[in-house]
Design an enzyme around this catalytic site. Structure first.
Site, PDB file in Angstrom:
ATOM      1  N   CYS A 219       8.794 -93.660 -35.807  1.00  0.00           N
ATOM      2  CA  CYS A 219       9.414 -92.345 -35.588  1.00  0.00           C
ATOM      3  C   CYS A 219       8.399 -91.338 -35.058  1.00  0.00           C
ATOM      4  CB  CYS A 219       9.983 -91.781 -36.892  1.00  0.00           C
ATOM      5  SG  CYS A 219      10.640 -92.987 -38.031  1.00  0.00           S
ATOM      6  N   ASP A 220       7.218 -91.288 -35.659  1.00  0.00           N
ATOM      7  CA  ASP A 220       6.295 -90.184 -35.384  1.00  0.00           C
ATOM      8  C   ASP A 220       5.120 -90.548 -34.483  1.00  0.00           C
ATOM      9  OD1 ASP A 220       7.876 -88.599 -37.007  1.00  0.00           O
ATOM     10  OD2 ASP A 220       6.820 -89.187 -38.817  1.00  0.00           O
TER      11      ASP A 220
ATOM     12  N   CYS B  42       6.326 -93.270 -41.203  1.00  0.00           N
ATOM     13  CA  CYS B  42       7.071 -94.005 -40.172  1.00  0.00           C
ATOM     14  C   CYS B  42       6.384 -93.880 -38.819  1.00  0.00           C
ATOM     15  CB  CYS B  42       8.506 -93.476 -40.091  1.00  0.00           C
ATOM     16  SG  CYS B  42       9.479 -94.313 -38.831  1.00  0.00           S
TER      17      CYS B  42
END
Ligand code: NAP
Length: 306
Positions: free
Chosen positions: A137-138, A134
């Protein structure tokens, strides 16, 4: 035994939420079971640019939440739970979940798909420690670092482009010399100065002690191996349908996807499927939403005949 519903929908992505909207608006008592965030895989997208109605794009999280709000406005009930199994009985279908059992006359399977694992040493051990599926997200964790993306499809290229906002360089590693991604994404990627490409290359191992520090890569034509220093690796090598709990219960194709006809009916009466979980799905948010609506309309007809 829990309450009996007219329709149970498994999965709260665009397919499930659209099915939920249509089923609730036709006054069917409908329950949607979702284990995570409403919106499914689109919640990973920082900007959804190809969902009609949003000319400037919309964040995946916001689109998912808007779909959720619209469906519950018409009476859709939801529960947060993971589905463990399905029993097809004489008097209805029972869905077994981590939060108990629910029964319904009709079921719409809309559980989508999950990013595949690459299956190389280091991947599992360093997951969450620089191995990610992701970018939204990261990605922000790797500002001004060099990161790698594995894969050559729309996901790899789109997420690679997103990562250029944070990283100093994004190295896309693809096992062939030609991308599978759409022309638009390809053009954007080739025009982006932060993107680099390693063609005909595969990853043999993800390296690092307690965090990702590099990749052991191999050129598939020459067999030459080398080590690449990177801080994170984002893996986008395709998706597998979330149908493990359906094995032996309903027919699946060789990839585990659910065959349906154009009315989204499976081979089992009263069971419908929509979205990425379905065989021959276009794997787009908009087509998933359309299939969800079709599945709900078919479920309504099925229930009317009962
Ligand atoms: P995909 O299209 O199946 O692409 C997977 C990529 O990973 C391919 O390039 C494949 O290589 C490579 N790959 C597969 N197994 C590998 C392995 N073991 N080692 C190295 N590379 C491997 O998957 P996706 O990109 O997730 O897209 C799935 C669907 O969602 C597609 O229909 C796509 O159009 C759609 N999608 C759309 C959008 C959008 O419209 N914004 C965004 C994301 C995804 P080969 O090319 O050699 O097979």
């Amino acid at each position: 035994m829990g309450i009996a519903y007219d329709v149970i929908i498994i999965g709260g992505g665009p397919a499930g939420l659209s099915a939920g909207l249509y089923a609730s608006r036709t006054m069917l008592r409908t329950l949607l079971i979702e284990k995570g965030i409403f919106g499914g895989q689109i919640t990973n997208a920082a900007l959804v640019e190809n969902y009609p109605g949003f000319p400037d794009g919309i964040s995946g999280l916001e689109l998912g939440e808007l779909m959720h709000q619209q469906a519950i406005k018409y009476g859709l009930e939801t529960v947060t739970a993971e589905v463990r199994g399905i029993e097809l009985g004489e008097r209805g279908k029972t869905i077994k979940t981590t939060e108990g059992e629910y029964t319904a006359k009709a079921v719409i399977l809309a559980g989508g798909a999950t990013f595949k694992r690459l299956g190389v040493p280091g991947e599992e051990r360093l997951s969450g420690k620089g191995v990610s599926y992701c970018a939204t997200c990261d990605g922000p964790l790797f500002k001004e670092r060099v990161v790698a993306v594995i894969g050559g499809g729309d996901s790899a290229v789109e997420e690679g482009l997103l990562l250029t906002r944070f990283a100093s360089e994004v190295i896309l590693i693809h096992r062939r010399a030609q991308l599978r991604a759409s022309r638009l994404f390809q053009e954007r990627a080739f025009a982006n100065k932060k993107m680099a490409f390693l063609w005909d290359t595969v990853v043999d191992e993800i390296l690092g002690d307690d965090r990702v520090s590099g990749l052991s890569v191999r050129h598939v034509k020459t067999g030459k191996t080398s080590t690449l220093e990177i801080s994170a690796v984002f893996i986008y090598v395709g998706q597998r349908p979330n149908t493990d709990y359906l094995r032996g219960r309903i027919p699946l194709d060789e990839e585990g996807r659910i065959p349906t006809n154009e009315r989204m009916e499976t081979e089992i009466k009263g069971i419908f499927a929509a979205g990425d979980i379905r065989k021959n799905s276009s794997q787009q948010a908009i087509t998933a939403a359309g299939e969800g609506a079709t599945a709900a309309l078919s479920a309504e007809k099925f229930l009317a005949k009962q």
